[in-house]
Write a protein that holds these residues in place. Structure first.
Motif, PDB file in Angstrom:
ATOM      1  N   PHE A   1       0.859  -1.176   0.000  1.00 35.51           N
ATOM      2  CA  PHE A   1       0.000   0.000   0.000  1.00 35.51           C
ATOM      3  C   PHE A   1       0.898   1.229   0.000  1.00 35.51           C
ATOM      4  O   PHE A   1       2.056   1.151   0.402  1.00 35.51           O
TER       5      PHE A   1
ATOM      6  N   HIS B   1     -12.039  12.447   2.229  1.00 32.64           N
ATOM      7  CA  HIS B   1     -10.574  12.464   2.103  1.00 32.64           C
ATOM      8  C   HIS B   1     -10.271  12.227   0.621  1.00 32.64           C
ATOM      9  O   HIS B   1     -10.887  11.361  -0.004  1.00 32.64           O
TER      10      HIS B   1
ATOM     11  N   GLU C   1      -7.467  11.139  -0.867  1.00 30.02           N
ATOM     12  CA  GLU C   1      -6.488  10.136  -1.293  1.00 30.02           C
ATOM     13  C   GLU C   1      -7.199   9.076  -2.144  1.00 30.02           C
ATOM     14  O   GLU C   1      -8.342   8.705  -1.874  1.00 30.02           O
TER      15      GLU C   1
ATOM     16  N   ASP D   1      -7.309   5.968  -2.623  1.00 30.87           N
ATOM     17  CA  ASP D   1      -7.932   4.717  -2.180  1.00 30.87           C
ATOM     18  C   ASP D   1      -9.401   4.940  -1.808  1.00 30.87           C
ATOM     19  O   ASP D   1     -10.166   3.984  -1.719  1.00 30.87           O
ATOM     20  N   HIS D   2      -9.793   6.200  -1.620  1.00 32.41           N
ATOM     21  CA  HIS D   2     -11.196   6.514  -1.313  1.00 32.41           C
ATOM     22  C   HIS D   2     -11.877   7.344  -2.396  1.00 32.41           C
ATOM     23  O   HIS D   2     -13.096   7.439  -2.412  1.00 32.41           O
TER      24      HIS D   2
ATOM     25  N   HIS E   1      -5.225  11.641   8.184  1.00 33.40           N
ATOM     26  CA  HIS E   1      -3.802  11.931   8.164  1.00 33.40           C
ATOM     27  C   HIS E   1      -3.400  12.908   7.059  1.00 33.40           C
ATOM     28  O   HIS E   1      -2.211  13.136   6.843  1.00 33.40           O
TER      29      HIS E   1
ATOM     30  N   ASP F   1      -9.979   7.426   7.482  1.00 30.81           N
ATOM     31  CA  ASP F   1      -8.777   6.651   7.811  1.00 30.81           C
ATOM     32  C   ASP F   1      -8.590   6.441   9.318  1.00 30.81           C
ATOM     33  O   ASP F   1      -8.051   5.409   9.745  1.00 30.81           O
TER      34      ASP F   1
ATOM     35  N   TYR G   1      -1.072   0.281  11.882  1.00 27.53           N
ATOM     36  CA  TYR G   1      -1.617   1.425  11.135  1.00 27.53           C
ATOM     37  C   TYR G   1      -1.313   2.725  11.873  1.00 27.53           C
ATOM     38  O   TYR G   1      -0.870   3.712  11.272  1.00 27.53           O
TER      39      TYR G   1
ATOM     40  N   SER H   1     -12.690   3.778   7.073  1.00 25.59           N
ATOM     41  CA  SER H   1     -12.631   3.508   5.637  1.00 25.59           C
ATOM     42  C   SER H   1     -11.731   2.318   5.293  1.00 25.59           C
ATOM     43  O   SER H   1     -11.586   1.973   4.125  1.00 25.59           O
ATOM     44  N   HIS H   2     -11.116   1.718   6.303  1.00 29.63           N
ATOM     45  CA  HIS H   2     -10.348   0.478   6.098  1.00 29.63           C
ATOM     46  C   HIS H   2     -10.621  -0.459   7.280  1.00 29.63           C
ATOM     47  O   HIS H   2     -10.658  -0.019   8.432  1.00 29.63           O
TER      48      HIS H   2
HETATM   49 FE1  FEO Z   1      -5.365   8.285   3.414  1.00 26.88          FE
HETATM   50 FE2  FEO Z   1      -6.989   5.376   3.220  1.00 26.88          FE
HETATM   51  O1  FEO Z   1      -6.271   6.945   2.563  1.00 26.88           O
END
Ligand code: FEO
Length: 394
Positions: free
Chosen positions: A22, A79, A81, A83-84, A146, A165, A193, A225-226
């Motif tokens: 990742f 967010h 980034e 991945d979202h 973050h 996140d 994490y 979100s994860h």
């Molecule tokens: Fe900061 Fe899961 O993206």
């Protein structure tokens, strides 16, 4: 396929059992991961976040089986980034005028990445969005948790905090909920994490947790979100974050090193032996930096009250793996930990001093004792490891 979370709230994300890396290759994901997106169907239909672009087609096809995309009234982007937000461009091609609610910084990150001028509606902490049936979403900016654009959203009446996140883990869990997940892996992945992504922002985490507590929200579910959704004692992860953000440490000392011809390995093992000899209750862990995943070692550093770092001298420097590892160590901004340096050398012998400087720059309290040995260590050299152990334990 949707999974019900509570009442009219469903999970519509993607569980990625195959993922092993990742952030490029910078974060190892040995237990897979998930990108959690959520659908809220009250008088208004709301999508909270999307997923990563490689699974975007799968995401949209799934969503189309559940609803007509034209029925989505609001999209919440917590967010930017990818991945979202990676599936957002494909979604917006189908419903281009749908309002997107996000922070001012998220407008910057979304425009910067996708070069689109969508129907952005900027929100800040305390703003709310009425979604009908007596329910609303209240937004909380989560700056630097973050990214500067991060935010969380609280669904009233159902008492669900969509935290993005924060409070997440890279952990594939088909069962979705924390009470059903493997508890050992959950604890390990949640801490990894935090240590590898959020630790540099710990002072902001502490302040944000105080701010969230001050909002007096009833929280029945925390939906990040994860990874898992926290429904059993959901605030346990908030309590853990409060502890982790406060210069966390356990009674553990971690030794990380690399070696060329095993001399520095002998020093590492000697330091471990004397720590155990002097303080049998202290947990000692020893890792070869070149042979062990760096994120896993950093999680052990996060748990430690002290560390020892070793490298032989090569070309008037430390080994290149150790240089990279030290750079990563510095970026994680650990606090309130001691450190010592050690290493063998044949000729010039700069490695220990370089490591001591690097450890000080990384915020560690470097102890007076070190172990700098010319050629292979003798029994007398190895016995000097006791002074390093003593200094780390004091
Ligand atoms: Fe900061 Fe899961 O993206």
């Amino acid at each position: 396929m949707r999974k019900n979370i509570k009442n009219n709230v469903s999970w519509v994300g993607y569980i990625d059992w195959e993922l092993r890396e990742f952030h490029g290759t910078d974060y190892s994901v040995f237990n897979g991961s998930s990108q959690n997106a959520y659908l809220i169907e009250e008088e208004k239909t709301v999508l909270v976040d999307t997923i990563w672009k490689p699974h975007g087609e799968h995401f949209l096809n799934n969503l189309k089986q559940e609803i007509d995309l034209k029925d989505i009234d609001y999209i919440i982007v917590q967010h930017g980034e990818v991945d979202h937000s990676g599936a957002l461009p494909a979604l917006m091609r189908e419903i281009p005028d749908t309002p997107i609610y996000c922070t001012a910084n998220a407008v910057k990150s979304l425009k910067g990445q996708f070069h689109e001028d969508w129907n952005f509606n900027i929100v800040k902490t305390g703003d709310s969005l009425d979604i009908g049936n007596g329910k609303s979403l209240i937004f909380v900016e989560m700056r630097m948790l973050h990214w500067p654009d991060s935010m969380a959203s609280y669904l009233t009446v159902d008492n669900i905090l969509f935290s993005n996140d924060a409070f997440g883990q890279h952990f594939a869990v088909e069962e979705l909920f924390n009470d059903l997940a493997d508890p050992c892996l959950l604890e390990k992945e949640a801490m990894k994490y935090y240590a590898n992504i959020l630790n540099p922002f710990s002072s902001l985490v502490s302040r944000k947790l105080d701010e969230i507590a001050g909002l007096n929200l009833d929280i029945d579910i925390i939906a990040p979100s994860h990874g898992v959704i926290w429904r059993d004692n959901p605030t346990q992860i908030i309590e853990k974050y409060a502890a982790w953000a406060d210069a966390y440490q356990e009674d553990q000392i971690t030794i990380a090193y690399e070696t060329m011809w095993e001399g520095t390995t002998d020093l590492a093992n000697a330091i471990a032996h004397y720590i155990n000899d002097l303080s049998p209750d202290t947990r000692v862990k020893v890792f070869n930096i070149a042979k062990t995943d760096k994120n896993d070692i950093m999680t052990e550093v996060f748990k430690s009250k002290a560390i020892a770092v070793g490298s032989p001298t090569v070309l008037n420097d430390v080994l290149s793996n150790v240089s990279g590892w030290m750079s990563f160590l510095k970026s994680l901004k650990f606090k309130n930990k001691k450190a010592a340096a050690f290493g063998c050398y044949g000729w010039s012998g700069e490695s220990v001093k370089i490591l001591q400087q690097g450890l000080a720059e990384a915020g560690f309290a470097v102890v007076d004792a070190d172990l700098r040995v010319n050629w292979n260590p003798t029994q007398d050299d190895l016995s000097q490891a006791e002074k390093v152990a003593q200094a780390l334990l004091e």
